[in-house]
Design a protein around this motif. Structure first.
Motif, short mmCIF file in Angstrom:
data_model
loop_
_atom_site.label_atom_id
_atom_site.label_comp_id
_atom_site.label_asym_id
_atom_site.label_seq_id
_atom_site.Cartn_x
_atom_site.Cartn_y
_atom_site.Cartn_z
N SER A 125 -21.39 -7.80 -1.54
CA SER A 125 -20.46 -7.22 -2.49
C SER A 125 -20.98 -7.32 -3.91
O SER A 125 -21.65 -8.29 -4.26
CB SER A 125 -19.11 -7.94 -2.39
N GLY A 126 -20.66 -6.33 -4.70
CA GLY A 126 -20.94 -6.36 -6.11
C GLY A 126 -19.66 -6.63 -6.87
O GLY A 126 -18.70 -7.15 -6.31
N PRO A 127 -19.60 -6.24 -8.14
CA PRO A 127 -18.37 -6.41 -8.90
C PRO A 127 -17.22 -5.63 -8.26
O PRO A 127 -17.44 -4.63 -7.58
CB PRO A 127 -18.74 -5.84 -10.28
N ALA A 128 -16.00 -6.10 -8.49
CA ALA A 128 -14.83 -5.43 -7.92
C ALA A 128 -14.77 -3.98 -8.38
O ALA A 128 -14.98 -3.67 -9.56
CB ALA A 128 -13.57 -6.17 -8.34
N ALA A 129 -14.49 -3.08 -7.44
CA ALA A 129 -14.43 -1.65 -7.75
C ALA A 129 -13.07 -1.31 -8.35
O ALA A 129 -12.05 -1.90 -8.00
CB ALA A 129 -14.68 -0.83 -6.49
N TYR B 10 11.30 8.26 -0.84
CA TYR B 10 10.56 7.06 -1.24
C TYR B 10 9.62 7.44 -2.36
O TYR B 10 8.77 8.32 -2.20
CB TYR B 10 9.77 6.50 -0.05
N VAL B 11 9.80 6.80 -3.51
CA VAL B 11 8.93 7.07 -4.66
C VAL B 11 8.27 5.75 -5.03
O VAL B 11 8.92 4.81 -5.49
CB VAL B 11 9.72 7.63 -5.86
N SER B 12 6.96 5.68 -4.81
CA SER B 12 6.23 4.43 -5.02
C SER B 12 5.43 4.48 -6.30
O SER B 12 5.13 5.55 -6.84
CB SER B 12 5.29 4.17 -3.84
N ALA B 13 5.08 3.30 -6.77
CA ALA B 13 4.20 3.16 -7.94
C ALA B 13 3.14 2.13 -7.61
O ALA B 13 3.45 1.04 -7.11
CB ALA B 13 4.99 2.73 -9.17
N VAL B 14 1.88 2.48 -7.87
CA VAL B 14 0.76 1.54 -7.77
C VAL B 14 0.29 1.26 -9.18
O VAL B 14 -0.07 2.18 -9.91
CB VAL B 14 -0.40 2.13 -6.95
N LEU B 15 0.34 0.02 -9.59
CA LEU B 15 -0.20 -0.40 -10.89
C LEU B 15 -1.58 -0.99 -10.62
O LEU B 15 -1.72 -1.96 -9.88
CB LEU B 15 0.71 -1.43 -11.54
N ALA B 16 -2.60 -0.40 -11.22
CA ALA B 16 -3.98 -0.78 -10.90
C ALA B 16 -4.78 -1.00 -12.18
O ALA B 16 -5.54 -0.14 -12.62
CB ALA B 16 -4.65 0.29 -10.05
N PRO B 17 -4.63 -2.17 -12.81
CA PRO B 17 -5.40 -2.44 -14.03
C PRO B 17 -6.89 -2.50 -13.74
O PRO B 17 -7.30 -2.77 -12.60
CB PRO B 17 -4.87 -3.81 -14.48
N PRO B 18 -7.73 -2.25 -14.74
CA PRO B 18 -9.17 -2.38 -14.52
C PRO B 18 -9.50 -3.78 -14.03
O PRO B 18 -8.91 -4.77 -14.49
CB PRO B 18 -9.75 -2.13 -15.92
N PRO B 19 -10.40 -3.91 -13.04
CA PRO B 19 -10.75 -5.25 -12.53
C PRO B 19 -11.17 -6.18 -13.66
O PRO B 19 -11.88 -5.79 -14.58
CB PRO B 19 -11.93 -4.95 -11.59
N GLU C 24 -11.91 -9.71 -6.37
CA GLU C 24 -11.86 -8.42 -5.68
C GLU C 24 -10.72 -8.37 -4.66
O GLU C 24 -10.37 -9.36 -4.03
CB GLU C 24 -13.19 -8.18 -4.95
N SER C 25 -10.14 -7.17 -4.52
CA SER C 25 -9.20 -6.88 -3.44
C SER C 25 -9.76 -5.73 -2.62
O SER C 25 -10.30 -4.77 -3.17
CB SER C 25 -7.83 -6.47 -4.00
N ARG C 26 -9.65 -5.84 -1.32
CA ARG C 26 -10.07 -4.75 -0.44
C ARG C 26 -8.92 -4.37 0.48
O ARG C 26 -8.14 -5.22 0.92
CB ARG C 26 -11.30 -5.15 0.37
N PHE C 27 -8.83 -3.05 0.74
CA PHE C 27 -7.73 -2.49 1.52
C PHE C 27 -8.23 -1.94 2.85
O PHE C 27 -9.34 -1.38 2.93
CB PHE C 27 -7.06 -1.36 0.74
N TYR C 28 -7.38 -2.05 3.87
CA TYR C 28 -7.63 -1.51 5.20
C TYR C 28 -6.29 -0.94 5.69
O TYR C 28 -5.23 -1.37 5.25
CB TYR C 28 -8.11 -2.60 6.15
N LYS C 29 -6.34 0.01 6.61
CA LYS C 29 -5.08 0.54 7.14
C LYS C 29 -5.06 0.42 8.66
O LYS C 29 -6.07 0.62 9.34
CB LYS C 29 -4.85 1.98 6.69
N VAL C 30 -3.88 0.07 9.17
CA VAL C 30 -3.69 -0.25 10.58
C VAL C 30 -2.65 0.71 11.15
O VAL C 30 -1.57 0.87 10.56
CB VAL C 30 -3.20 -1.70 10.74
N PRO C 31 -2.92 1.34 12.30
CA PRO C 31 -1.93 2.23 12.91
C PRO C 31 -0.88 1.42 13.67
O PRO C 31 -1.21 0.57 14.50
CB PRO C 31 -2.77 3.09 13.86
N VAL C 32 0.39 1.70 13.40
CA VAL C 32 1.48 0.97 14.05
C VAL C 32 2.45 1.98 14.64
O VAL C 32 2.98 2.83 13.94
CB VAL C 32 2.21 0.05 13.04
N GLU C 33 2.67 1.87 15.94
CA GLU C 33 3.62 2.74 16.64
C GLU C 33 5.00 2.09 16.63
O GLU C 33 5.16 0.90 16.38
CB GLU C 33 3.16 2.95 18.08
#
Length: 441
Positions: free
Chosen positions: A36-40, A91-100, A240-249
């Motif tokens: 890994s390098g610096p957080a993206a 559903y109205v969402s907000a993602v707050l994503a400050p620079p790393p 760093e934070s990393r995201f993954y997505k999982v399918p859920v039935e």
């Protein structure tokens, strides 16, 4: 000598062909996980539309179902307008994503709310905060749910707001990125059966085992790679934070274990809650969080959920109520910025329970973003993004890069061998064309 050179040509052709075919046919999942390098920085959706929230609720730009980008600064409150019908859950969402690396306080963030034009709250306002001194993408939604006796049931214009809160290290925030997403879940038919689960397991039936697959976590919701039931390996840098997505039935539970390796020396400054594991639902709503301290040795943080059920939305427990959809659920794994080294991650994903029949929606829930397609299910087993799910194809890009490097190296070696043979036989034989050069006829 000519027979030797002819044999050499044949061998070199075979080597070149083998390198090309092997490199091109190698699966993307076989690519090694790079350090890994610096957080993206958070990657916004490629189809997101820029908007500018207004300082007055009467002047906010209108949002239709889709994704939008804006910014927020400390002390600001921004308003948007949302047109709601009288049959769909909104559903109205907000993602707050400050620079790393941005300075933040644990209680810094934004408060989001959805209200009628005369100020009636459609749901409880949600505070979206960092929870520590490490900047990371944080998210939640405000909702309008259709139901007897509930607020905001009429069709019309509603007001969505995003307000800066907190007075900590982030009080100097300027133009931090916001991503807004407006989703509408179709209604259900009259008399539709939506049973709630009566009980469920709190631990997986068996540990998740098997060969680990390499995967590159995304910077957020839009480039998160799909990961299914199994073991996955990645690497995180400090902060760093990393995201993954999982399918859920419908009817399935999620169990997550994030295991971090220790440092080479086994010594590190003690960082309380230095390792965080967070789950968000299909609408980007917060489901559950778990954290543990880090002291240099191997560490593990785990969480589990209730089964996904439509009727969960009436539960008094927030973490159960958030398990109200089938579809993609998003995992965020975070490393505190005070940890002084990158750490290998082993992510064990357990998706358990039999798939059950979902509610009888009056519209296409999968097309609206609530549910899974066959392509989505296949993508999760391969550790990649499906075609309609964003841009989480970093493993593929990496494989292509390795392919190019391999081909270049092979070509250099072939040319070197050919040149050496040509020099040894110079003056005794007529130069033969290289394997890829046209021959005279």
């Amino acid at each position: 000598m000519r027979r030797v050179r002819a044999a050499t040509v044949t061998v070199l052709r075979g080597v070149l062909l083998g390198v090309v075919c092997g490199a091109l046919l190698a699966p993307a999942s076989a690519a090694a996980v790079s350090p890994s390098g610096p957080a993206a920085a958070y990657r916004t959706a490629p189809d997101a539309k820029p908007v500018h929230g207004a300082a007055s609720s009467a002047e906010g730009p209108r949002l239709r179902p889709g994704t939008y980008t804006d910014t927020v600064s400390a002390g600001e409150r921004k308003f948007y307008r949302v047109m709601l019908d009288d049959v769909s859950n909104a559903y109205v969402s907000a993602v707050l994503a400050p620079p790393p690396g941005s300075p933040v306080g644990a209680t810094d963030g934004v408060r989001i709310a959805l209200e009628s034009a005369d100020g009636e709250k459609c749901s409880v306002s949600n505070d979206v905060t960092f929870g520590s001194s490490t900047a990371r993408p944080v998210a939640d939604y405000a909702t309008r749910r259709i139901g007897k006796g509930r607020e905001c049931q009429a069709a019309g214009d509603y007001v969505y707001s995003v307000e800066w809160i907190g007075s900590g290290a982030g009080s100097g925030a300027r133009d931090w990125p916001l991503e807004l997403k407006y989703m509408t879940e179709p209604g259900v038919g009259d008399g539709a059966q939506t049973p709630a689960p009566s009980s469920w397991a709190t631990r997986p039936a068996d540990p998740v085992t098997g060969a680990a697959k390499g995967v590159d976590g995304g910077s957020g919701f839009n480039d998160a790679p799909a990961v299914g039931h199994g073991v996955w390996k990645d690497r995180l840098s400090p902060g760093e934070s990393r995201f993954y997505k999982v399918p859920v039935e419908w009817g399935q539970q999620v169990f997550l274990d994030a295991e971090f390796a220790g440092t080479a020396t086994g010594r590190a400054a003690s960082v309380p809650d230095g390792l965080r594991l967070t789950l968000f639902n299909t609408g980007r709503g917060f489901v559950k969080n778990a954290a543990t301290g880090y002291r240099g040795g191997p560490s593990e943080v785990s969480l589990g959920t209730a089964p996904a059920a439509f009727a969960n939305r009436t539960s008094p427990r927030d973490d159960t109520g958030a398990m109200r959809f089938s579809g993609w659920y998003y995992v965020r794994v975070s490393l505190d910025q005070r940890i002084d080294t990158a750490l290998p991650l082993t992510l064990r994903v357990g998706v358990e329970g039999d798939r059950v029949e979902g509610p009888a929606y009056t519209g296409d829930a999968v097309a609206a973003g609530f549910g899974l397609s066959d392509e989505d299910r296949a993508a999760a087993q391969a550790g990649r993004a499906s075609s309609g799910s964003g841009t989480g194809n970093s493993a593929l890009y990496k494989a292509v890069g390795y392919t190019g490097i391999g081909l270049g190296t092979a070509l250099v070696l072939i040319l070197a061998v050919w040149t050496l043979l040509a020099r040894r036989s110079r003056g005794r034989h007529v130069r033969q064309p290289l394997p890829w050069e046209p021959r005279a006829h």
